[in-house]
Motif scaffolding. Structure first.
Motif, PDB file in Angstrom:
ATOM      1  N   ILE A 273       0.808  -1.211   0.000  1.00  0.00           N
ATOM      2  CA  ILE A 273       0.000   0.000   0.000  1.00  0.00           C
ATOM      3  C   ILE A 273       0.846   1.269   0.000  1.00  0.00           C
ATOM      4  O   ILE A 273       0.411   2.326  -0.468  1.00  0.00           O
ATOM      5  CB  ILE A 273      -0.976  -0.009   1.201  1.00  0.00           C
ATOM      6  N   ASN A 274       2.072   1.164   0.507  1.00  0.00           N
ATOM      7  CA  ASN A 274       2.940   2.345   0.551  1.00  0.00           C
ATOM      8  C   ASN A 274       3.771   2.512  -0.717  1.00  0.00           C
ATOM      9  O   ASN A 274       4.536   3.465  -0.850  1.00  0.00           O
ATOM     10  CB  ASN A 274       3.861   2.308   1.778  1.00  0.00           C
ATOM     11  N   ALA A 275       3.635   1.596  -1.678  1.00  0.00           N
ATOM     12  CA  ALA A 275       4.369   1.711  -2.939  1.00  0.00           C
ATOM     13  C   ALA A 275       3.641   2.686  -3.859  1.00  0.00           C
ATOM     14  O   ALA A 275       2.426   2.604  -4.028  1.00  0.00           O
ATOM     15  CB  ALA A 275       4.502   0.352  -3.617  1.00  0.00           C
ATOM     16  N   THR A 276       4.369   3.610  -4.444  1.00  0.00           N
ATOM     17  CA  THR A 276       3.762   4.608  -5.328  1.00  0.00           C
ATOM     18  C   THR A 276       3.947   4.274  -6.799  1.00  0.00           C
ATOM     19  O   THR A 276       3.300   4.862  -7.659  1.00  0.00           O
ATOM     20  CB  THR A 276       4.360   5.994  -5.050  1.00  0.00           C
ATOM     21  N   THR A 277       4.826   3.321  -7.085  1.00  0.00           N
ATOM     22  CA  THR A 277       5.039   2.905  -8.472  1.00  0.00           C
ATOM     23  C   THR A 277       5.183   1.390  -8.532  1.00  0.00           C
ATOM     24  O   THR A 277       5.403   0.724  -7.517  1.00  0.00           O
ATOM     25  CB  THR A 277       6.311   3.543  -9.073  1.00  0.00           C
ATOM     26  N   SER A 278       5.075   0.852  -9.738  1.00  0.00           N
ATOM     27  CA  SER A 278       5.282  -0.576  -9.959  1.00  0.00           C
ATOM     28  C   SER A 278       5.647  -0.762 -11.427  1.00  0.00           C
ATOM     29  O   SER A 278       5.616   0.190 -12.217  1.00  0.00           O
ATOM     30  CB  SER A 278       4.024  -1.380  -9.595  1.00  0.00           C
ATOM     31  N   ASN A 279       5.989  -1.997 -11.803  1.00  0.00           N
ATOM     32  CA  ASN A 279       6.423  -2.256 -13.170  1.00  0.00           C
ATOM     33  C   ASN A 279       5.873  -3.600 -13.651  1.00  0.00           C
ATOM     34  O   ASN A 279       6.613  -4.490 -14.035  1.00  0.00           O
ATOM     35  CB  ASN A 279       7.956  -2.233 -13.259  1.00  0.00           C
ATOM     36  N   PHE A 280       4.529  -3.730 -13.629  1.00  0.00           N
ATOM     37  CA  PHE A 280       3.890  -4.972 -14.053  1.00  0.00           C
ATOM     38  C   PHE A 280       3.594  -4.997 -15.550  1.00  0.00           C
ATOM     39  O   PHE A 280       3.334  -6.057 -16.108  1.00  0.00           O
ATOM     40  CB  PHE A 280       2.605  -5.195 -13.269  1.00  0.00           C
ATOM     41  N   GLY A 281       3.583  -3.826 -16.175  1.00  0.00           N
ATOM     42  CA  GLY A 281       3.394  -3.777 -17.616  1.00  0.00           C
ATOM     43  C   GLY A 281       1.952  -3.933 -18.064  1.00  0.00           C
ATOM     44  O   GLY A 281       1.010  -3.713 -17.302  1.00  0.00           O
ATOM     45  N   VAL A 282       1.783  -4.340 -19.322  1.00  0.00           N
ATOM     46  CA  VAL A 282       0.472  -4.450 -19.957  1.00  0.00           C
ATOM     47  C   VAL A 282       0.061  -5.919 -20.043  1.00  0.00           C
ATOM     48  O   VAL A 282       0.886  -6.785 -20.357  1.00  0.00           O
ATOM     49  CB  VAL A 282       0.502  -3.829 -21.369  1.00  0.00           C
ATOM     50  N   ARG A 283      -1.224  -6.201 -19.776  1.00  0.00           N
ATOM     51  CA  ARG A 283      -1.743  -7.558 -19.882  1.00  0.00           C
ATOM     52  C   ARG A 283      -3.082  -7.551 -20.597  1.00  0.00           C
ATOM     53  O   ARG A 283      -3.820  -6.561 -20.552  1.00  0.00           O
ATOM     54  CB  ARG A 283      -1.933  -8.199 -18.498  1.00  0.00           C
ATOM     55  N   THR A 284      -3.399  -8.685 -21.188  1.00  0.00           N
ATOM     56  CA  THR A 284      -4.723  -8.889 -21.766  1.00  0.00           C
ATOM     57  C   THR A 284      -5.446  -9.946 -20.945  1.00  0.00           C
ATOM     58  O   THR A 284      -4.942 -11.060 -20.776  1.00  0.00           O
ATOM     59  CB  THR A 284      -4.638  -9.328 -23.237  1.00  0.00           C
ATOM     60  N   LEU A 285      -6.591  -9.581 -20.417  1.00  0.00           N
ATOM     61  CA  LEU A 285      -7.424 -10.490 -19.638  1.00  0.00           C
ATOM     62  C   LEU A 285      -8.570 -10.980 -20.516  1.00  0.00           C
ATOM     63  O   LEU A 285      -9.160 -10.206 -21.274  1.00  0.00           O
ATOM     64  CB  LEU A 285      -7.991  -9.798 -18.401  1.00  0.00           C
ATOM     65  N   PHE A 286      -8.883 -12.261 -20.410  1.00  0.00           N
ATOM     66  CA  PHE A 286      -9.973 -12.861 -21.169  1.00  0.00           C
ATOM     67  C   PHE A 286     -11.072 -13.296 -20.201  1.00  0.00           C
ATOM     68  O   PHE A 286     -10.790 -13.775 -19.096  1.00  0.00           O
ATOM     69  CB  PHE A 286      -9.477 -14.066 -21.966  1.00  0.00           C
ATOM     70  N   PHE A 287     -12.321 -13.145 -20.644  1.00  0.00           N
ATOM     71  CA  PHE A 287     -13.467 -13.500 -19.816  1.00  0.00           C
ATOM     72  C   PHE A 287     -14.395 -14.419 -20.613  1.00  0.00           C
ATOM     73  O   PHE A 287     -15.036 -13.979 -21.574  1.00  0.00           O
ATOM     74  CB  PHE A 287     -14.226 -12.253 -19.378  1.00  0.00           C
ATOM     75  N   GLU A 288     -14.455 -15.688 -20.214  1.00  0.00           N
ATOM     76  CA  GLU A 288     -15.405 -16.627 -20.808  1.00  0.00           C
ATOM     77  C   GLU A 288     -16.743 -16.451 -20.095  1.00  0.00           C
ATOM     78  O   GLU A 288     -16.849 -16.692 -18.893  1.00  0.00           O
ATOM     79  CB  GLU A 288     -14.921 -18.068 -20.648  1.00  0.00           C
ATOM     80  N   CYS A 289     -17.741 -16.048 -20.838  1.00  0.00           N
ATOM     81  CA  CYS A 289     -19.008 -15.659 -20.223  1.00  0.00           C
ATOM     82  C   CYS A 289     -20.166 -16.509 -20.730  1.00  0.00           C
ATOM     83  O   CYS A 289     -20.317 -16.704 -21.942  1.00  0.00           O
ATOM     84  CB  CYS A 289     -19.305 -14.192 -20.541  1.00  0.00           C
ATOM     85  N   GLY A 290     -20.961 -17.016 -19.789  1.00  0.00           N
ATOM     86  CA  GLY A 290     -22.219 -17.627 -20.160  1.00  0.00           C
ATOM     87  C   GLY A 290     -22.200 -19.108 -20.457  1.00  0.00           C
ATOM     88  O   GLY A 290     -23.013 -19.576 -21.258  1.00  0.00           O
ATOM     89  N   GLU A 291     -21.350 -19.875 -19.814  1.00  0.00           N
ATOM     90  CA  GLU A 291     -21.385 -21.318 -20.065  1.00  0.00           C
ATOM     91  C   GLU A 291     -22.689 -21.925 -19.562  1.00  0.00           C
ATOM     92  O   GLU A 291     -23.063 -23.021 -19.972  1.00  0.00           O
ATOM     93  CB  GLU A 291     -20.197 -22.013 -19.409  1.00  0.00           C
ATOM     94  N   ASP A 292     -23.417 -21.204 -18.695  1.00  0.00           N
ATOM     95  CA  ASP A 292     -24.713 -21.667 -18.228  1.00  0.00           C
ATOM     96  C   ASP A 292     -25.802 -21.451 -19.278  1.00  0.00           C
ATOM     97  O   ASP A 292     -26.866 -22.068 -19.212  1.00  0.00           O
ATOM     98  CB  ASP A 292     -25.098 -20.956 -16.926  1.00  0.00           C
ATOM     99  N   GLU A 293     -25.552 -20.573 -20.265  1.00  0.00           N
ATOM    100  CA  GLU A 293     -26.488 -20.334 -21.362  1.00  0.00           C
ATOM    101  C   GLU A 293     -25.694 -20.297 -22.663  1.00  0.00           C
ATOM    102  O   GLU A 293     -25.406 -19.232 -23.202  1.00  0.00           O
ATOM    103  CB  GLU A 293     -27.248 -19.027 -21.154  1.00  0.00           C
ATOM    104  N   PRO A 294     -25.310 -21.457 -23.192  1.00  0.00           N
ATOM    105  CA  PRO A 294     -24.400 -21.529 -24.341  1.00  0.00           C
ATOM    106  C   PRO A 294     -24.867 -20.766 -25.572  1.00  0.00           C
ATOM    107  O   PRO A 294     -24.040 -20.289 -26.357  1.00  0.00           O
ATOM    108  CB  PRO A 294     -24.322 -23.034 -24.623  1.00  0.00           C
TER     109      PRO A 294
END
Length: 333
Positions: A273-294
């Motif tokens: 919480i006390n860190a003001t910077t970080s270096n994790f970069g860019v990511r792409t997140l994927f979301f599989e949605c609706g397997e209950d209603e194909p």
């Protein structure tokens, strides 16, 4: 390890603080029943000696130490009504006349009926508070009934992140499958003929564990007879990494799937919480949605700077607490 230790200590301290309050709530509320106007159904109202006692009990619910009812027999909260409504929404919104029946069955929710949005909303801006209110949004404090309902306009919902944002039409809004990728944005989109979706980014301070959380919220609506509504949907999130052979990729799933109403909350990263910077970069997140209603399933993808996400200070948003969203383990997408 440090985060786990700090989280455990905070839970122990909170437990000691709320023990007396929870006992008061259990002992008093069991004996205090009122009859809902126009109904023969009996409902409880919880009672507290002071506002301080009530807020302590709220914190116990927020921390997961106490349940919504804290042992009060037959107590039905306003949150219980909302949760049941979300589970049953599909049965009503998908047929003629069902919306009116839905409103009659769940009369204590908020129905703004704004433009295309016919979703039902919890009329209280704190989920933990709603779990201690009766279905009319009330609790008894120092002998007086207090009404905690505070959501009375669509502008309030937009301000708190629950209303639908500006519109963005995709070129193809026909039914898509998991194999069809939709690029999600922070504007709402028709991802197929029966689903809208968008993303909300959140940067959340969690001082109890001394961490800053970067979270990505998957928001959505379903298409009903009259318009768009909120209800339950299953989603799972993953990232990709290079496989053993050229052109192959491996999926790395978030350790749990979500089956709930909008939004679905996924923690992308955390830092001290006390860190003001970080270096994790860019990511792409994927979301599989609706397997209950194909028939209306889709996979959304959202690319973002994790460091910019962690720099946000917009907090956890509506109806929730940070402790609900923070798992007891460290996970990185």
């Amino acid at each position: 390890m440090k985060k786990n230790i700090l989280s455990s200590l905070s839970m122990i301290m909170a437990g000691a603080m709320v023990m007396i309050s929870c006992n008061k709530m259990d002992n008093v509320a069991n004996d205090e029943n009122t009859i809902v106007s126009g109904s023969s159904v009996s409902t409880s109202i919880l009672s507290f000696d002071s506002e301080a006692d009530f807020l302590t009990a709220v914190q116990s619910v927020r921390s997961g130490i106490a349940t919504k009812s804290t042992g009060v027999e037959n107590f039905k909260s306003l949150y219980d009504e909302f949760h049941q409504a979300m589970a049953e929404a599909d049965d009503y919104y998908q047929r003629e006349g069902g919306y009116e029946e839905f409103k009659a069955k769940f009369p204590n929710l908020y129905y703004p009926e704004y433009e295309e949005d016919y979703a039902a909303f919890l009329p209280v801006s704190d989920e933990a508070v709603a779990k201690l209110l009766n279905t009319e949004g009330k609790v008894r404090i120092a002998g007086e009934e207090v009404d905690y309902r505070d959501v009375r306009s669509y502008d309030k919902l937009v301000e708190l992140g629950l209303g639908m944002p500006e519109y963005n039409t995709l070129a193809n809004s026909e039914t898509k499958a998991f194999s069809d990728f939709v690029t999600l944005t922070e504007e709402r989109q028709n991802v197929n003929s029966k689903r809208k979706a968008w993303i909300t980014r959140r940067g959340i301070d969690y001082p109890e564990a001394s961490v800053k959380i970067g979270r990505v919220d998957l928001c959505f609506r379903k298409k009903g007879i009259l318009g768009w509504y909120n209800g339950k949907m299953i989603s799972r999130s993953y990232t990709l990494s290079a496989g053993f052979s050229p052109g192959e990729y491996a999926k790395h799933y978030h350790p749990f799937y979500i089956n709930d109403s909008s939004p679905h909350r996924y923690i992308a990263q955390w830092r001290p919480i006390n860190a003001t910077t970080s270096n994790f970069g860019v990511r792409t997140l994927f979301f599989e949605c609706g397997e209950d209603e194909p028939a209306y399933s889709f996979t959304g993808r959202f690319t973002l700077s994790i460091d910019a996400l962690l720099d946000l200070t917009n907090g956890p948003g509506f109806w929730e607490s940070t402790s609900v969203s923070l798992p007891p383990y460290t996970y990185k997408f």
